[in-house]
Design an enzyme around this catalytic site. Structure first.
Site, PDB file in Angstrom:
ATOM      1  N   LYS A 175       1.521   2.731  -1.546  1.00 46.17           N
ATOM      2  CA  LYS A 175       1.419   4.229  -1.652  1.00 46.17           C
ATOM      3  C   LYS A 175       0.579   4.876  -0.650  1.00 46.17           C
ATOM      4  O   LYS A 175       0.766   5.867  -0.008  1.00 46.17           O
ATOM      5  CB  LYS A 175       0.631   4.343  -3.006  1.00 46.17           C
ATOM      6  CG  LYS A 175       1.585   3.937  -4.257  1.00 46.17           C
ATOM      7  CD  LYS A 175       0.852   4.350  -5.560  1.00 46.17           C
ATOM      8  CE  LYS A 175      -0.475   3.498  -5.860  1.00 46.17           C
ATOM      9  NZ  LYS A 175      -0.303   2.048  -6.039  1.00 46.17           N
ATOM     10  N   GLN A 182      -2.668   3.157  -8.953  1.00 40.09           N
ATOM     11  CA  GLN A 182      -2.103   2.025  -9.740  1.00 40.09           C
ATOM     12  C   GLN A 182      -0.588   2.469  -9.762  1.00 40.09           C
ATOM     13  O   GLN A 182       0.038   3.039  -8.872  1.00 40.09           O
ATOM     14  CB  GLN A 182      -2.600   2.249 -11.102  1.00 40.09           C
ATOM     15  CG  GLN A 182      -4.114   1.781 -11.178  1.00 40.09           C
ATOM     16  CD  GLN A 182      -5.034   3.076 -10.903  1.00 40.09           C
ATOM     17  OE1 GLN A 182      -5.023   4.024 -11.133  1.00 40.09           O
ATOM     18  NE2 GLN A 182      -6.193   2.591 -10.046  1.00 40.09           N
ATOM     19  N   GLY A 194      -7.081   0.618  -4.547  1.00 37.04           N
ATOM     20  CA  GLY A 194      -7.157   0.353  -3.084  1.00 37.04           C
ATOM     21  C   GLY A 194      -6.082   0.380  -2.099  1.00 37.04           C
ATOM     22  O   GLY A 194      -5.094  -0.453  -2.296  1.00 37.04           O
ATOM     23  N   HIS A 195      -6.139   1.559  -1.282  1.00 37.87           N
ATOM     24  CA  HIS A 195      -4.914   2.041  -0.699  1.00 37.87           C
ATOM     25  C   HIS A 195      -5.276   1.646   0.845  1.00 37.87           C
ATOM     26  O   HIS A 195      -6.051   1.932   1.383  1.00 37.87           O
ATOM     27  CB  HIS A 195      -4.456   3.614  -0.748  1.00 37.87           C
ATOM     28  CG  HIS A 195      -4.489   3.819  -2.283  1.00 37.87           C
ATOM     29  ND1 HIS A 195      -4.243   5.003  -2.774  1.00 37.87           N
ATOM     30  CD2 HIS A 195      -4.144   2.910  -3.099  1.00 37.87           C
ATOM     31  CE1 HIS A 195      -3.920   5.120  -4.081  1.00 37.87           C
ATOM     32  NE2 HIS A 195      -3.932   4.053  -4.378  1.00 37.87           N
ATOM     33  N   ASP A 240      -0.299  -1.209  -5.903  1.00 37.85           N
ATOM     34  CA  ASP A 240      -0.282  -1.872  -4.763  1.00 37.85           C
ATOM     35  C   ASP A 240       1.155  -1.968  -3.894  1.00 37.85           C
ATOM     36  O   ASP A 240       1.757  -2.908  -3.205  1.00 37.85           O
ATOM     37  CB  ASP A 240      -0.669  -3.395  -4.863  1.00 37.85           C
ATOM     38  CG  ASP A 240      -2.288  -3.451  -5.247  1.00 37.85           C
ATOM     39  OD1 ASP A 240      -2.908  -2.503  -5.036  1.00 37.85           O
ATOM     40  OD2 ASP A 240      -2.579  -4.379  -5.849  1.00 37.85           O
TER      41      ASP A 240
HETATM   42  P1  GDP Z   1      -1.385   0.874  -2.645  1.00 40.36           P
HETATM   43  O1  GDP Z   1      -2.476   0.397  -3.523  1.00 40.36           O
HETATM   44  O2  GDP Z   1      -0.111   1.128  -3.225  1.00 40.36           O
HETATM   45  O3  GDP Z   1      -1.747   1.834  -1.642  1.00 40.36           O
HETATM   46  O4  GDP Z   1      -0.963  -0.489  -1.906  1.00 40.36           O
HETATM   47  P2  GDP Z   1      -1.915  -1.620  -1.074  1.00 40.36           P
HETATM   48  O5  GDP Z   1      -2.668  -1.059   0.243  1.00 40.36           O
HETATM   49  O6  GDP Z   1      -3.166  -1.821  -2.220  1.00 40.36           O
HETATM   50  O7  GDP Z   1      -1.076  -2.905  -0.587  1.00 40.36           O
HETATM   51  C1  GDP Z   1       0.061  -2.378   0.082  1.00 40.36           C
HETATM   52  C2  GDP Z   1      -0.325  -3.693   1.081  1.00 40.36           C
HETATM   53  O8  GDP Z   1       1.210  -3.827   1.788  1.00 40.36           O
HETATM   54  C3  GDP Z   1      -1.229  -3.458   2.180  1.00 40.36           C
HETATM   55  O9  GDP Z   1      -1.640  -4.675   2.820  1.00 40.36           O
HETATM   56  C4  GDP Z   1      -0.167  -2.580   3.243  1.00 40.36           C
HETATM   57  O10 GDP Z   1      -0.897  -2.718   4.597  1.00 40.36           O
HETATM   58  C5  GDP Z   1       0.867  -3.548   3.040  1.00 40.36           C
HETATM   59  N1  GDP Z   1       2.315  -2.856   3.397  1.00 40.36           N
HETATM   60  C6  GDP Z   1       2.388  -1.499   3.028  1.00 40.36           C
HETATM   61  N2  GDP Z   1       3.948  -1.460   3.238  1.00 40.36           N
HETATM   62  C7  GDP Z   1       4.246  -2.444   4.310  1.00 40.36           C
HETATM   63  C8  GDP Z   1       5.494  -2.850   4.889  1.00 40.36           C
HETATM   64  O11 GDP Z   1       6.367  -2.039   4.853  1.00 40.36           O
HETATM   65  N3  GDP Z   1       5.411  -4.131   5.403  1.00 40.36           N
HETATM   66  C9  GDP Z   1       4.356  -4.941   5.436  1.00 40.36           C
HETATM   67  N4  GDP Z   1       4.294  -6.025   5.889  1.00 40.36           N
HETATM   68  N5  GDP Z   1       3.058  -4.475   4.959  1.00 40.36           N
HETATM   69  C10 GDP Z   1       3.200  -3.415   4.190  1.00 40.36           C
HETATM   70  P1  IMO Z   2      -3.702   0.864  -6.493  1.00 33.62           P
HETATM   71  O1  IMO Z   2      -3.907   2.243  -6.685  1.00 33.62           O
HETATM   72  C1  IMO Z   2      -2.983  -3.108  -8.722  1.00 33.62           C
HETATM   73  C2  IMO Z   2      -5.135  -3.489 -12.344  1.00 33.62           C
HETATM   74  C3  IMO Z   2      -6.259  -4.658 -12.700  1.00 33.62           C
HETATM   75  C4  IMO Z   2      -5.984  -5.025 -14.174  1.00 33.62           C
HETATM   76  C5  IMO Z   2      -5.853  -3.666 -14.763  1.00 33.62           C
HETATM   77  C6  IMO Z   2      -6.775  -3.043 -15.512  1.00 33.62           C
HETATM   78  O2  IMO Z   2      -4.317   0.026  -5.518  1.00 33.62           O
HETATM   79  O3  IMO Z   2      -2.347   0.423  -6.557  1.00 33.62           O
HETATM   80  P2  IMO Z   2      -8.875  -1.802 -14.445  1.00 33.62           P
HETATM   81  O4  IMO Z   2     -10.108  -1.965 -13.589  1.00 33.62           O
HETATM   82  O5  IMO Z   2      -8.135  -0.391 -13.770  1.00 33.62           O
HETATM   83  O6  IMO Z   2      -9.411  -1.297 -15.747  1.00 33.62           O
HETATM   84  O7  IMO Z   2      -7.797  -2.645 -14.421  1.00 33.62           O
HETATM   85  O8  IMO Z   2      -4.940  -2.709 -13.893  1.00 33.62           O
HETATM   86  N1  IMO Z   2      -5.343  -2.584 -11.406  1.00 33.62           N
HETATM   87  C7  IMO Z   2      -4.568  -2.405 -10.249  1.00 33.62           C
HETATM   88  N2  IMO Z   2      -3.367  -3.319  -9.839  1.00 33.62           N
HETATM   89  N3  IMO Z   2      -3.612  -1.760  -7.974  1.00 33.62           N
HETATM   90  C8  IMO Z   2      -4.285  -0.964  -8.334  1.00 33.62           C
HETATM   91  O9  IMO Z   2      -4.641   0.270  -7.887  1.00 33.62           O
HETATM   92  C9  IMO Z   2      -5.081  -1.161  -9.673  1.00 33.62           C
HETATM   93  N4  IMO Z   2      -5.869  -0.584 -10.163  1.00 33.62           N
HETATM   94  C10 IMO Z   2      -6.119  -1.215 -11.404  1.00 33.62           C
HETATM   95  O10 IMO Z   2      -6.059  -5.477 -11.806  1.00 33.62           O
HETATM   96  O11 IMO Z   2      -4.931  -5.742 -14.047  1.00 33.62           O
HETATM   97 MG    MG Z   3      -3.758  -1.140  -3.961  1.00 33.16          MG
END
Ligand code: GDP
Ligand code: IMO
Ligand code: MG
Length: 425
Positions: free
Chosen positions: A16, A224, A40-41, A13
């Protein structure tokens, strides 16, 4: 034109999806090589929010091609749901822009049931998984009993293996008092999804090599993050794949010498979803970020645990991924802080550690050593270029860069595509 791996440097999270989206304009093909729909991206494209789970974020860009590689574990029912959801949002998905490896392992409904059963049987040692069946699917793969995408197109063979696997799963589920699974119903549902996905299935390895020979550029969208890596993460509180940059090669069939650059992605602070050690965790920071409506999981909606930036983690992530450049996202999350603590090392039984220890028990016991840097007390979300950032914000970034030995080239000041600043240095 170069081939770039994007790798999460923390516990996932990191943002990416947003960084991949920003870089997609300059690339031809976006590849997912590991993980599954546990990811979840979030991408905000032209004001619309999309959450991608299995499909590479590049799908949002017309004219770009996306590949789900052999290293991904693929839930056909979930994938079809994601395809239909994106189509409903107006995104075009065709066999031309989405290719799926015939060698990817399948996540089937019994994997989800086993994931949930294992979590409840672990009690307070649970991992806090996404319950998407990821661990059991990779376990089948490593145990050499898994079903792969190509098996979907030999229906008799598929049905025979599926019913044997479900019979085994049912023994465990029955013992746990969980509802039993019906192999016939599941088989029908999975094969119906498989039929719709069939035009997308390909031997993606020669396909990718042919594109490389044409001079096309690849962007690998890691899922991840480093500390969820099954080898390098905070085991056993990890996911079941290699989330570090090497996973891009094994999970796609593109060899290491074709990778030109690794970009690590880190938040300006740290978050984690699920259980496991988190030395810099800070509930007050979490409360502050949650009150701003931030840091809720993109896949499960769970509140993310929050803490200060942890340089021992980033230092080790720089080593194992070979991070050439770091993208720092969510710098705007720190806008309202007068002072910002940063963990520069750990102390364990009087010893200084510059990188995380192996044992989760030790990782739980380390005491973070903090340095406090001045905040900027300015809303930076409207900054248009790097030089618009307040001096204190740039000093914060310089401090990180010096301490981990990687250049910071991209900085996020908000969730939208244009809230990405390029460091000109
Ligand atoms: P990922 O799994 O690495 O793609 O990241 P996620 O989408 O799960 O979580 C990142 C969160 O941060 C999402 O809600 C994005 O919309 C948000 N986000 C990413 N970059 C920025 C930033 O520079 N500022 C803010 N405020 N939100 C950001
Ligand atoms: P993105 O790509 C954050 C975490 C789960 C748990 C552990 C194992 O959005 O960064 P799993 O279901 O993979 O067996 O869970 O890994 N986890 C993540 N945490 N971002 C993710 O993906 C994750 N995918 C799995 O919360 O701690
Ligand atoms: Mg994510």
């Amino acid at each position: 034109m170069s081939n770039i791996v994007i790798a999460g440097a923390q516990w996932g999270d990191e943002g990416k999806g947003k960084i991949v989206d920003w870089l997609t304009e300059r690339t031809d093909i976006v590849v997912r090589a590991q993980g599954g729909n546990n990811a979840g991206h979030t991408v905000i494209s032209e004001g619309v929010k999309y959450i991608l789970h299995l499909i590479p974020s590049g799908i949002l860009w017309p004219g770009k091609q996306c590949v789900i590689g052999n290293g991904v574990v693929l839930d056909p029912i979930a994938l079809l749901g994601e395809v239909n959801g994106l189509r409903a949002q107006g995104i075009e998905i065709t066999p031309e822009n989405l290719l799926i490896s015939d060698r990817a392992h399948l996540v089937l409904p019994y994997h989800r049931s086993l994931d949930a059963r294992q979590e409840s049987s672990l009690g307070d040692r649970k991992i806090g998984t996404t319950k998407r069946g990821i661990g059991p699917a990779y376990a089948d793969k490593i145990e050499r009993t898994g079903l792969r995408v190509h098996d979907l197109y030999r229906p008799d063979h598929f049905a025979a293996v599926l019913s044997a696997k479900i019979a085994e799963a049912n023994v465990l589920l029955e013992g746990a008092g969980e509802p039993l699974l019906d192999a016939e119903v599941i088989g029908r549902e999975v094969l119906a999804a498989a039929e719709e996905l069939a035009p997308h299935i390909a031997d993606t390895v020669p396909w990718l090599h042919a594109r490389l020979a044409e001079g096309k550029s690849l962007l690998f969208e890691g899922a991840q993050g480093t500390y969820l890596d099954v080898d390098h993460g905070t085991y056993p509180f990890v996911t079941s794949s290699n989330t570090t940059s090497g996973g891009a090669c094994t999970g796609s069939g593109v060899p290491p010498q074709r990778i030109d650059k690794v970009i690590g992605v880190s938040k300006a602070y740290t978050t984690r979803v699920g259980e496991g050690p988190f030395p810099t965790e800070n509930d007050a920071l979490g409360d502050r970020l949650h009150a701003m409506g931030r840091e809720f999981g993109a896949t499960t909606g769970r509140e993310r645990r929050c803490g200060w930036l942890d340089l021992p983690l980033l230092r080790y992530a720089t080593m194992v991924n070979g991070i050439d450049e770091l993208a720092v996202t969510n710098l705007d999350g720190l806008d309202q802080l007068e002072e910002i603590p940063v963990c520069v090392s750990y102390s364990l039984d009087g010893r200084q550690l510059d990188v995380p220890p192996a044992s989760p028990a030790d990782m739980t016991r380390v005491e973070p050593v903090f340095t406090t840097l001045p905040g900027w007390l300015t809303d930076i979300s409207g900054c248009q270029k790097y030089s618009d950032l307040p001096v204190a914000a740039r000093s914060y970034l310089d401090f990180i860069s010096e301490r981990i030995g990687a250049r910071i080239t991209l900085v996020g000041v908000g969730p939208a595509r244009d809230q990405t600043l390029v460091n000109p240095e």
